[in-house]
Design a protein around this motif. Sequence first.
Motif, short mmCIF file in Angstrom:
data_model
loop_
_atom_site.label_atom_id
_atom_site.label_comp_id
_atom_site.label_asym_id
_atom_site.label_seq_id
_atom_site.Cartn_x
_atom_site.Cartn_y
_atom_site.Cartn_z
N GLN A 109 57.22 47.69 -71.52
CA GLN A 109 56.45 48.40 -70.51
C GLN A 109 56.59 49.91 -70.66
N ALA A 110 57.79 50.37 -71.00
CA ALA A 110 58.01 51.81 -71.20
C ALA A 110 57.17 52.33 -72.36
N LEU A 111 57.07 51.55 -73.42
CA LEU A 111 56.26 51.96 -74.57
C LEU A 111 54.77 52.00 -74.22
N GLU A 112 54.33 51.06 -73.43
CA GLU A 112 52.93 51.08 -72.99
C GLU A 112 52.64 52.32 -72.17
N ASP A 113 53.59 52.67 -71.30
CA ASP A 113 53.42 53.88 -70.49
C ASP A 113 53.41 55.13 -71.37
N LEU A 114 54.25 55.15 -72.40
CA LEU A 114 54.27 56.29 -73.30
C LEU A 114 52.95 56.42 -74.05
N ARG A 115 52.38 55.31 -74.48
CA ARG A 115 51.09 55.36 -75.18
C ARG A 115 50.00 55.93 -74.28
N CYS A 116 50.04 55.60 -73.01
CA CYS A 116 49.06 56.15 -72.06
C CYS A 116 49.23 57.66 -71.93
N LEU A 117 50.49 58.11 -71.85
CA LEU A 117 50.75 59.55 -71.75
C LEU A 117 50.30 60.28 -73.01
N GLU A 118 50.54 59.64 -74.17
CA GLU A 118 50.10 60.25 -75.42
C GLU A 118 48.57 60.34 -75.49
N ALA A 119 47.90 59.29 -75.02
CA ALA A 119 46.43 59.26 -75.08
C ALA A 119 45.82 60.35 -74.22
N GLU A 120 46.44 60.63 -73.08
CA GLU A 120 45.90 61.66 -72.19
C GLU A 120 46.47 63.05 -72.47
N ARG A 121 47.36 63.11 -73.51
CA ARG A 121 47.99 64.38 -73.88
C ARG A 121 48.71 65.01 -72.70
N CYS A 122 49.52 64.20 -72.04
CA CYS A 122 50.23 64.64 -70.84
C CYS A 122 51.21 65.75 -71.18
N PRO A 123 51.15 66.90 -70.48
CA PRO A 123 52.05 68.02 -70.78
C PRO A 123 53.40 67.94 -70.07
N SER A 124 53.62 66.90 -69.28
CA SER A 124 54.87 66.79 -68.54
C SER A 124 55.99 66.26 -69.42
N MET A 125 57.01 67.09 -69.67
CA MET A 125 58.14 66.64 -70.48
C MET A 125 58.93 65.57 -69.75
N ASP A 126 59.05 65.68 -68.44
CA ASP A 126 59.83 64.70 -67.68
C ASP A 126 59.17 63.33 -67.69
N ARG A 127 57.86 63.27 -67.55
CA ARG A 127 57.17 61.98 -67.56
C ARG A 127 57.28 61.32 -68.92
N ALA A 128 57.13 62.10 -69.98
CA ALA A 128 57.25 61.55 -71.33
C ALA A 128 58.68 61.11 -71.61
N ALA A 129 59.65 61.92 -71.25
CA ALA A 129 61.05 61.59 -71.50
C ALA A 129 61.49 60.39 -70.67
N ASP A 130 60.87 60.19 -69.52
CA ASP A 130 61.23 59.04 -68.68
C ASP A 130 61.04 57.72 -69.42
N THR A 131 60.05 57.64 -70.30
CA THR A 131 59.82 56.39 -71.01
C THR A 131 61.00 56.08 -71.94
N SER A 132 61.48 57.09 -72.66
CA SER A 132 62.65 56.90 -73.52
C SER A 132 63.89 56.59 -72.70
N SER A 133 64.01 57.25 -71.55
CA SER A 133 65.15 57.02 -70.66
C SER A 133 65.20 55.57 -70.20
N ARG A 134 64.05 55.02 -69.85
CA ARG A 134 64.00 53.63 -69.40
C ARG A 134 64.34 52.66 -70.51
N MET A 135 63.99 53.02 -71.76
CA MET A 135 64.31 52.14 -72.89
C MET A 135 65.81 52.08 -73.15
#
Length: 310
Positions: A159-185
Amino acid sequence: MNTKVRAHRTAGKGYAMFGFIRPVKAELRVKEADRFQQVYCGLCHTIRAEYGRFYTLFLSYDMTFFALVAGSEEAETAPPCRKRCDASPFRRKSCAETDDALRLAADASILLTYHKFQDDLADEKGAKRALAALLCRLGRRGYEKARARMPEADEEIRQALEDLRCLEAERCPSMDRAADTSSRMTAAVVPRTGDTRERILHQMFYQIGRWIYLVDAVQDIQKDMEENSYNPVVLRYELQTPDISAVREPLERTLERSLADICMAFDLLSPRRDADLIRNIIFLGMPTVTRQVLNGTYQTNEGRGKHGSL
């Protein structure tokens, strides 16, 4: 280039496979340096015994650290054994005996490694995608075994990887939201014990995952800009060149925030085994890597190519 060489080069990338988490050898006592090497070798032999040679190509310091922390509640350390391996076929090396902590680290390593293959298969193109597809096929059987042992962790990582792919697709500039996916893994592989120790370890490895993701993002700025790949640090600070001198201070503060939380969790953990070695990694090793990455002097394995050398 054969498959084994390509796979070995791939091992330097991926979730919990970066090798960023390592001790400062100069500050270790001889017995502590020996112990780290023994656990590293013990994890390699455990992975080989449980999952075969293939996954030993993706052994890392990071998962060695995980094994040390997972076993830190034990009061005693079993005497090491001596074994040969592919990296040392003629001379037996001192090696930690397989225990519950090493088995857990082996299972977690396989889950994280296989999901990295899957992520590359979804993201890469051309030869890199073909390699990812091959690695997925070679690693599938081991992954199924690890998933059966840690089904909840597997689902959380997925699920964390799916969320990361969504953030990558939308080019999300939030470092915390992107890092949260790795944190959850990284937090997902903490054993479910339902006690205070689980909560402490969950917080500790959540922050470790955040730190790993952001350190790797900084390390990859130049490559990601050249390839136009997603990098939240580039987007957050609207970088036009790989030069981070203007934003080094805020980057250092956000990385230090995670390091402070990791240190706090360690103090609450009250480890009974390998405490000084773990302390060296957290209080010296990770801050050292942070400084090296920020000033551009970081080298994988400190520039040495020898398998498992400190």
